[in-house]
Design a protein around this motif. Structure first.
Motif, mmCIF file in Angstrom:
data_model
loop_
_atom_site.group_PDB
_atom_site.id
_atom_site.type_symbol
_atom_site.label_atom_id
_atom_site.label_comp_id
_atom_site.label_asym_id
_atom_site.label_seq_id
_atom_site.Cartn_x
_atom_site.Cartn_y
_atom_site.Cartn_z
ATOM 1 N N VAL A 137 0.852 -1.198 0.000
ATOM 2 C CA VAL A 137 0.000 0.000 0.000
ATOM 3 C C VAL A 137 0.889 1.250 0.000
ATOM 4 C CG1 VAL A 137 -1.724 1.327 1.292
ATOM 5 C CG2 VAL A 137 -1.878 -1.184 1.182
ATOM 6 N N LYS A 138 1.907 1.212 0.839
ATOM 7 C CA LYS A 138 2.837 2.335 0.881
ATOM 8 C C LYS A 138 3.490 2.537 -0.480
ATOM 9 C CE LYS A 138 6.826 4.258 3.123
ATOM 10 N NZ LYS A 138 8.053 4.038 3.813
ATOM 11 N N ALA A 139 3.890 1.448 -1.123
ATOM 12 C CA ALA A 139 4.530 1.547 -2.436
ATOM 13 C C ALA A 139 3.568 2.155 -3.463
ATOM 14 C CB ALA A 139 5.002 0.173 -2.894
ATOM 15 N N ILE A 140 2.300 1.761 -3.426
ATOM 16 C CA ILE A 140 1.299 2.307 -4.356
ATOM 17 C C ILE A 140 1.133 3.809 -4.130
ATOM 18 C CG2 ILE A 140 -1.180 2.316 -4.945
ATOM 19 C CD1 ILE A 140 -1.134 -0.761 -4.259
ATOM 20 N N LEU A 141 0.971 4.194 -2.849
ATOM 21 C CA LEU A 141 0.746 5.609 -2.534
ATOM 22 C C LEU A 141 1.993 6.452 -2.824
ATOM 23 C CD1 LEU A 141 -1.302 5.238 0.765
ATOM 24 C CD2 LEU A 141 -2.167 5.615 -1.562
ATOM 25 N N THR A 142 3.164 5.902 -2.567
ATOM 26 C CA THR A 142 4.409 6.613 -2.885
ATOM 27 C C THR A 142 4.526 6.813 -4.391
ATOM 28 O OG1 THR A 142 5.500 5.743 -0.915
ATOM 29 C CG2 THR A 142 6.931 6.532 -2.678
ATOM 30 N N GLY A 143 4.151 5.803 -5.152
ATOM 31 C CA GLY A 143 4.181 5.912 -6.616
ATOM 32 C C GLY A 143 3.267 7.020 -7.120
ATOM 33 N N ILE A 144 2.105 7.133 -6.498
ATOM 34 C CA ILE A 144 1.161 8.198 -6.886
ATOM 35 C C ILE A 144 1.765 9.568 -6.577
ATOM 36 C CG2 ILE A 144 -1.093 9.238 -6.351
ATOM 37 C CD1 ILE A 144 -2.094 6.309 -5.868
ATOM 38 N N ARG A 145 2.327 9.721 -5.377
ATOM 39 C CA ARG A 145 2.959 11.001 -5.008
ATOM 40 C C ARG A 145 4.133 11.318 -5.939
ATOM 41 N NH1 ARG A 145 1.095 13.992 -0.832
ATOM 42 N NH2 ARG A 145 0.189 12.848 0.875
ATOM 43 N N ASP A 146 4.931 10.291 -6.242
ATOM 44 C CA ASP A 146 6.092 10.491 -7.115
ATOM 45 C C ASP A 146 5.683 10.874 -8.541
ATOM 46 O OD1 ASP A 146 7.703 9.913 -4.964
ATOM 47 O OD2 ASP A 146 8.258 7.899 -5.649
ATOM 48 N N SER A 147 4.458 10.530 -8.918
ATOM 49 C CA SER A 147 3.996 10.881 -10.271
ATOM 50 C C SER A 147 3.548 12.342 -10.347
ATOM 51 C CB SER A 147 2.854 9.954 -10.691
ATOM 52 O OG SER A 147 1.672 10.255 -9.971
ATOM 53 N N GLY A 148 3.596 13.044 -9.204
ATOM 54 C CA GLY A 148 3.277 14.469 -9.209
ATOM 55 C C GLY A 148 1.966 14.822 -8.538
ATOM 56 N N VAL A 149 1.235 13.855 -8.033
ATOM 57 C CA VAL A 149 -0.027 14.140 -7.349
ATOM 58 C C VAL A 149 0.284 14.767 -5.996
ATOM 59 C CG1 VAL A 149 -2.085 13.102 -6.310
ATOM 60 C CG2 VAL A 149 -1.258 12.287 -8.526
ATOM 61 N N GLU A 150 -0.274 15.947 -5.746
ATOM 62 C CA GLU A 150 -0.012 16.656 -4.497
ATOM 63 C C GLU A 150 -1.131 16.461 -3.489
ATOM 64 O OE1 GLU A 150 1.083 20.724 -5.105
ATOM 65 O OE2 GLU A 150 2.601 20.193 -6.601
ATOM 66 N N GLU A 153 -5.523 12.710 -0.987
ATOM 67 C CA GLU A 153 -6.884 12.395 -0.553
ATOM 68 C C GLU A 153 -7.900 12.685 -1.662
ATOM 69 O OE1 GLU A 153 -9.968 13.714 2.981
ATOM 70 O OE2 GLU A 153 -7.810 13.928 3.347
ATOM 71 N N ALA A 154 -7.760 13.837 -2.301
ATOM 72 C CA ALA A 154 -8.676 14.196 -3.397
ATOM 73 C C ALA A 154 -8.498 13.228 -4.569
ATOM 74 C CB ALA A 154 -8.415 15.634 -3.852
ATOM 75 N N HIS A 155 -7.262 12.859 -4.862
ATOM 76 C CA HIS A 155 -6.975 11.927 -5.956
ATOM 77 C C HIS A 155 -7.632 10.566 -5.692
ATOM 78 C CE1 HIS A 155 -4.681 10.366 -9.370
ATOM 79 N NE2 HIS A 155 -4.394 9.305 -8.606
ATOM 80 N N LEU A 156 -7.572 10.106 -4.445
ATOM 81 C CA LEU A 156 -8.180 8.804 -4.118
ATOM 82 C C LEU A 156 -9.705 8.866 -4.185
ATOM 83 C CD1 LEU A 156 -5.877 7.639 -1.184
ATOM 84 C CD2 LEU A 156 -5.863 6.843 -3.556
ATOM 85 N N ARG A 157 -10.301 10.028 -3.841
ATOM 86 C CA ARG A 157 -11.758 10.172 -3.983
ATOM 87 C C ARG A 157 -12.162 10.092 -5.456
ATOM 88 N NH1 ARG A 157 -11.566 13.732 0.421
ATOM 89 N NH2 ARG A 157 -11.257 15.542 -0.875
ATOM 90 N N VAL A 163 -8.171 2.821 -4.277
ATOM 91 C CA VAL A 163 -8.476 2.419 -2.898
ATOM 92 C C VAL A 163 -8.706 0.910 -2.848
ATOM 93 C CG1 VAL A 163 -10.087 2.658 -0.967
ATOM 94 C CG2 VAL A 163 -9.409 4.681 -2.289
ATOM 95 N N ALA A 164 -9.453 0.387 -3.819
ATOM 96 C CA ALA A 164 -9.702 -1.063 -3.878
ATOM 97 C C ALA A 164 -8.390 -1.821 -4.078
ATOM 98 C CB ALA A 164 -10.697 -1.382 -5.004
ATOM 99 N N GLU A 165 -7.523 -1.281 -4.927
ATOM 100 C CA GLU A 165 -6.207 -1.904 -5.151
ATOM 101 C C GLU A 165 -5.394 -1.923 -3.858
ATOM 102 O OE1 GLU A 165 -2.138 -1.211 -7.803
ATOM 103 O OE2 GLU A 165 -3.823 0.176 -8.029
ATOM 104 N N CYS A 166 -5.462 -0.836 -3.092
ATOM 105 C CA CYS A 166 -4.738 -0.764 -1.814
ATOM 106 C C CYS A 166 -5.278 -1.788 -0.824
ATOM 107 C CB CYS A 166 -4.833 0.633 -1.213
ATOM 108 S SG CYS A 166 -3.822 1.865 -2.076
ATOM 109 N N ILE A 167 -6.589 -1.923 -0.773
ATOM 110 C CA ILE A 167 -7.196 -2.910 0.130
ATOM 111 C C ILE A 167 -6.737 -4.315 -0.237
ATOM 112 C CG2 ILE A 167 -9.389 -3.986 0.819
ATOM 113 C CD1 ILE A 167 -10.623 -1.123 0.590
#
Length: 188
Positions: A137-150, A153-157, A163-167
């Motif tokens: 999950v950390k790797a997925i979220l870090t990848g999203i941040r590294d892609s430029g998403v600031e 929370e809004a991106h996951l909404r 979110v399903a992938e993280c679960i």
């Protein structure tokens, strides 16, 4: 051939000696009464015991001075040769290795005791406990941040599939007996 142990010397009482033993591996003083590294011992130690020569080697543990092995010659002065120095260094190395081994065993025993206490608390808790690995999950979220998403929370909404992938990425490592009972399972 007299052996003693357990004598404690204070560095403040013998500063030249302790400076030498900290800086050098070995203090080989054939004339211990006049050697600048050992002359501080002359009146209080060397003369009363008729010690003429000293051969000392530092005992270190994790780079710190923890002791000194001392060979002393009574009577006439002794010129310490390479074999003498090699021997005292070998003995101090063996003592250092033994201390290091004992220290590592102690640390391992403490780790095992800590693990046992954790296990007993985990298994004996009346509350349902789950041990989970969320590293993916950390790797997925870090990848999203590294892609430029600031705004994560809004991106996951906006992307509930992430979110399903993280679960799905959460791995259950262990559960306790209260969890087994809560789910009516026969075993883990």
């Amino acid at each position: 051939d007299i052996h003693t142990r357990g004598q404690i010397l204070q560095g403040s009482d013998y500063p030249a000696y302790f400076q030498a033993i900290l800086e050098q591996r070995t203090v080989a003083a054939s004339d211990a009464h006049n050697d600048p590294r050992t002359t501080e011992f002359s009146a209080s130690y060397l003369t009363p015991l008729n010690i003429a020569s000293m051969l000392d080697s530092a005992i270190r543990l994790e780079g710190q001075l923890v002791g000194v092995i001392c060979f002393e010659h009574i009577g006439d002065q002794r010129d310490w040769d390479r074999d003498d120095i090699s021997f005292v260094n070998s003995v101090s190395n063996l003592i250092s290795l033994a201390l290091d081994s004992a220290n590592k065993r102690h640390v391992e025993d403490e780790r095992e005791n800590s693990e046992r206490r954790y296990r007993n608390l985990f298994e004996g808790s009346p509350v349902s406990l789950w041990e989970e690995d969320c590293s993916q999950v950390k790797a997925i979220l870090t990848g999203i941040r590294d892609s430029g998403v600031e705004e994560l929370e809004a991106h996951l909404r906006e992307h509930p599939e992430i979110v399903a992938e993280c679960i799905q990425a959460i791995r259950t490592i262990d559960i306790n007996q209260a969890t087994v009972a809560m789910h009516g399972a026969l075993s883990k």
